[in-house]
Design a protein around this motif. Structure first.
Motif, PDB file in Angstrom:
ATOM      1  N   LEU A 141      30.334  44.295  54.694  1.00 14.97           N
ATOM      2  CA  LEU A 141      30.500  44.442  56.142  1.00 14.97           C
ATOM      3  C   LEU A 141      31.653  43.577  56.655  1.00 14.97           C
ATOM      4  O   LEU A 141      32.370  43.982  57.577  1.00 14.97           O
ATOM      5  N   SER A 142      31.855  42.406  56.058  1.00 15.48           N
ATOM      6  CA  SER A 142      32.935  41.515  56.493  1.00 15.48           C
ATOM      7  C   SER A 142      34.314  42.094  56.172  1.00 15.48           C
ATOM      8  O   SER A 142      35.318  41.636  56.715  1.00 15.48           O
ATOM      9  N   LEU A 143      34.379  43.099  55.297  1.00 10.58           N
ATOM     10  CA  LEU A 143      35.640  43.748  54.944  1.00 10.58           C
ATOM     11  C   LEU A 143      36.015  44.841  55.948  1.00 10.58           C
ATOM     12  O   LEU A 143      36.984  45.566  55.746  1.00 10.58           O
ATOM     13  N   ASP A 144      35.213  44.968  56.993  1.00  8.99           N
ATOM     14  CA  ASP A 144      35.469  45.889  58.103  1.00  8.99           C
ATOM     15  C   ASP A 144      35.592  47.352  57.671  1.00  8.99           C
ATOM     16  O   ASP A 144      36.589  48.026  57.970  1.00  8.99           O
ATOM     17  N   PRO A 145      34.549  47.877  56.992  1.00 11.57           N
ATOM     18  CA  PRO A 145      34.585  49.297  56.628  1.00 11.57           C
ATOM     19  C   PRO A 145      34.480  50.165  57.888  1.00 11.57           C
ATOM     20  O   PRO A 145      33.966  49.714  58.910  1.00 11.57           O
ATOM     21  N   PRO A 146      34.958  51.396  57.827  1.00  7.62           N
ATOM     22  CA  PRO A 146      34.871  52.267  59.012  1.00  7.62           C
ATOM     23  C   PRO A 146      33.420  52.552  59.392  1.00  7.62           C
ATOM     24  O   PRO A 146      32.584  52.834  58.524  1.00  7.62           O
ATOM     25  N   GLY A 147      33.141  52.466  60.666  1.00  8.70           N
ATOM     26  CA  GLY A 147      31.784  52.646  61.168  1.00  8.70           C
ATOM     27  C   GLY A 147      31.156  53.976  60.789  1.00  8.70           C
ATOM     28  O   GLY A 147      29.958  54.057  60.523  1.00  8.70           O
ATOM     29  N   GLU A 148      31.978  55.032  60.726  1.00 10.69           N
ATOM     30  CA  GLU A 148      31.405  56.353  60.425  1.00 10.69           C
ATOM     31  C   GLU A 148      30.830  56.433  59.014  1.00 10.69           C
ATOM     32  O   GLU A 148      30.053  57.332  58.715  1.00 10.69           O
ATOM     33  N   VAL A 149      31.186  55.496  58.149  1.00 13.80           N
ATOM     34  CA  VAL A 149      30.669  55.497  56.779  1.00 13.80           C
ATOM     35  C   VAL A 149      29.212  55.028  56.741  1.00 13.80           C
ATOM     36  O   VAL A 149      28.430  55.489  55.911  1.00 13.80           O
ATOM     37  N   TYR A 150      28.842  54.140  57.655  1.00 10.55           N
ATOM     38  CA  TYR A 150      27.503  53.549  57.593  1.00 10.55           C
ATOM     39  C   TYR A 150      26.692  53.670  58.886  1.00 10.55           C
ATOM     40  O   TYR A 150      25.530  53.270  58.916  1.00 10.55           O
ATOM     41  N   GLU A 151      27.250  54.261  59.917  1.00 13.15           N
ATOM     42  CA  GLU A 151      26.546  54.290  61.206  1.00 13.15           C
ATOM     43  C   GLU A 151      25.178  54.972  61.121  1.00 13.15           C
ATOM     44  O   GLU A 151      24.253  54.594  61.840  1.00 13.15           O
ATOM     45  N   PHE A 152      25.024  55.936  60.231  1.00 12.69           N
ATOM     46  CA  PHE A 152      23.732  56.628  60.119  1.00 12.69           C
ATOM     47  C   PHE A 152      22.616  55.668  59.724  1.00 12.69           C
ATOM     48  O   PHE A 152      21.454  55.903  60.043  1.00 12.69           O
ATOM     49  N   LEU A 153      22.950  54.576  59.051  1.00 10.85           N
ATOM     50  CA  LEU A 153      21.934  53.592  58.651  1.00 10.85           C
ATOM     51  C   LEU A 153      21.393  52.798  59.835  1.00 10.85           C
ATOM     52  O   LEU A 153      20.377  52.126  59.724  1.00 10.85           O
ATOM     53  N   GLN A 154      22.061  52.882  60.967  1.00  6.99           N
ATOM     54  CA  GLN A 154      21.617  52.150  62.148  1.00  6.99           C
ATOM     55  C   GLN A 154      20.498  52.878  62.888  1.00  6.99           C
ATOM     56  O   GLN A 154      19.950  52.357  63.851  1.00  6.99           O
ATOM     57  N   PHE A 155      20.140  54.073  62.418  1.00  7.98           N
ATOM     58  CA  PHE A 155      19.093  54.865  63.051  1.00  7.98           C
ATOM     59  C   PHE A 155      17.921  55.040  62.089  1.00  7.98           C
ATOM     60  O   PHE A 155      18.112  55.074  60.873  1.00  7.98           O
ATOM     61  N   ASP A 156      16.733  55.207  62.631  1.00  7.39           N
ATOM     62  CA  ASP A 156      15.585  55.487  61.768  1.00  7.39           C
ATOM     63  C   ASP A 156      15.445  57.006  61.584  1.00  7.39           C
ATOM     64  O   ASP A 156      16.246  57.783  62.118  1.00  7.39           O
ATOM     65  N   PHE A 157      14.455  57.408  60.823  1.00  9.50           N
ATOM     66  CA  PHE A 157      14.277  58.813  60.473  1.00  9.50           C
ATOM     67  C   PHE A 157      14.145  59.687  61.726  1.00  9.50           C
ATOM     68  O   PHE A 157      14.812  60.719  61.844  1.00  9.50           O
ATOM     69  N   ARG A 158      13.271  59.291  62.656  1.00 14.28           N
ATOM     70  CA  ARG A 158      13.059  60.095  63.872  1.00 14.28           C
ATOM     71  C   ARG A 158      14.323  60.184  64.723  1.00 14.28           C
ATOM     72  O   ARG A 158      14.641  61.247  65.263  1.00 14.28           O
ATOM     73  N   GLN A 159      15.030  59.071  64.845  1.00 15.21           N
ATOM     74  CA  GLN A 159      16.257  59.079  65.648  1.00 15.21           C
ATOM     75  C   GLN A 159      17.311  59.996  65.031  1.00 15.21           C
ATOM     76  O   GLN A 159      17.976  60.749  65.745  1.00 15.21           O
ATOM     77  N   LEU A 160      17.458  59.933  63.713  1.00 10.86           N
ATOM     78  CA  LEU A 160      18.427  60.813  63.044  1.00 10.86           C
ATOM     79  C   LEU A 160      18.045  62.280  63.186  1.00 10.86           C
ATOM     80  O   LEU A 160      18.893  63.138  63.425  1.00 10.86           O
ATOM     81  N   THR A 161      16.752  62.566  63.055  1.00  7.38           N
ATOM     82  CA  THR A 161      16.283  63.942  63.192  1.00  7.38           C
ATOM     83  C   THR A 161      16.506  64.442  64.628  1.00  7.38           C
ATOM     84  O   THR A 161      16.972  65.565  64.826  1.00  7.38           O
ATOM     85  N   ALA A 162      16.209  63.605  65.602  1.00  8.03           N
ATOM     86  CA  ALA A 162      16.419  63.992  66.996  1.00  8.03           C
ATOM     87  C   ALA A 162      17.907  64.200  67.281  1.00  8.03           C
ATOM     88  O   ALA A 162      18.286  65.119  68.013  1.00  8.03           O
ATOM     89  N   ARG A 163      18.732  63.390  66.685  1.00  6.15           N
ATOM     90  CA  ARG A 163      20.176  63.444  66.922  1.00  6.15           C
ATOM     91  C   ARG A 163      20.834  64.641  66.241  1.00  6.15           C
ATOM     92  O   ARG A 163      21.744  65.252  66.790  1.00  6.15           O
ATOM     93  N   HIS A 164      20.378  64.965  65.016  1.00  2.00           N
ATOM     94  CA  HIS A 164      21.055  65.997  64.217  1.00  2.00           C
ATOM     95  C   HIS A 164      20.206  67.250  63.954  1.00  2.00           C
ATOM     96  O   HIS A 164      20.701  68.188  63.345  1.00  2.00           O
ATOM     97  N   GLY A 165      18.947  67.233  64.362  1.00  2.00           N
ATOM     98  CA  GLY A 165      18.090  68.402  64.148  1.00  2.00           C
ATOM     99  C   GLY A 165      17.345  68.362  62.837  1.00  2.00           C
ATOM    100  O   GLY A 165      16.215  68.816  62.745  1.00  2.00           O
ATOM    101  N   SER A 166      17.982  67.847  61.804  1.00  2.00           N
ATOM    102  CA  SER A 166      17.318  67.708  60.506  1.00  2.00           C
ATOM    103  C   SER A 166      18.136  66.759  59.638  1.00  2.00           C
ATOM    104  O   SER A 166      19.280  66.429  59.961  1.00  2.00           O
TER     105      SER A 166
END
Length: 182
Positions: A141-166
């Motif tokens: 994380l200190s190497l400043d990777p692009p957020g789009e590579v790991y942003e999905f990990l910031q959500f739980d299962f229900r949040q991801l399902t609600a956001r993307h449908g599945s």
């Protein structure tokens, strides 16, 4: 998940040996809806030292081979158990991914990284091993990777399902040990 693994292995020198294109990645449904239990696992698809065959109790064994859609043989099967894995805190999810990638042997030959002693997979101290994986995740994380590579990990299962449908991923049967006939 594959993009995350590629980025981790590209940025972290300790994971530079990992050939992510030789790792099949799958999602599995956790059997029970509880928060404890298996989050992820790495299945080696070769025996010790990358051998295709092993002798045990007078018999020769091999492991079913697994190929990608281009016909390339996979050396590892990386599994994430849903929803359990996604329902962990962000830092634990990231450390779990690092943890499983770290299990890949330094020769990336289908064998696990083996530590000395009887606890060859996680060393003598699971607590120290987990702390090391957390430090590696924080270093990434200190190497400043692009957020789009790991942003999905910031959500739980229900949040991801609600956001993307599945949530979509590969479902790959676990390769079996096969006893060869003499």
């Amino acid at each position: 998940m594959r993009r995350l693994c590629i980025d981790l292995c590209t940025r972290l020198e300790a994971l530079a040996h990992v050939e992510v294109d030789r790792v099949a990645i799958r999602f599995c449904q956790a059997r029970k809806p509880v928060s404890h239990g298996l989050q992820a696992s790495l299945t080696p698809l070769r025996f010790e030292h990358g051998q295709r065959f092993s002798q045990r109790r007078g018999h020769t064994w091999t492991i079913q081979q697994l190929y990608d859609d281009r016909g390339r043989q996979m050396l590892y099967l990386l599994s994430f158990y849903l929803p359990r894995f996604l329902d962990r805190p962000f830092a634990q999810k990231l450390a779990t991914v690092v943890h499983e990638l770290w299990h890949i042997g330094p020769r990336c030959d289908g064998d696990l990284r083996r530590h000395s002693g009887r606890c060859y997979a996680h060393t003598h101290s699971q607590k120290e091993y987990d702390a090391q994986m957390q430090r590696m995740a924080e270093a990434w994380l200190s190497l400043d990777p692009p957020g789009e590579v790991y942003e999905f990990l910031q959500f739980d299962f229900r949040q991801l399902t609600a956001r993307h449908g599945s949530i979509v991923g590969q479902s790959i049967p676990t390769p079996k040990l096969v006893r060869l006939r003499p």
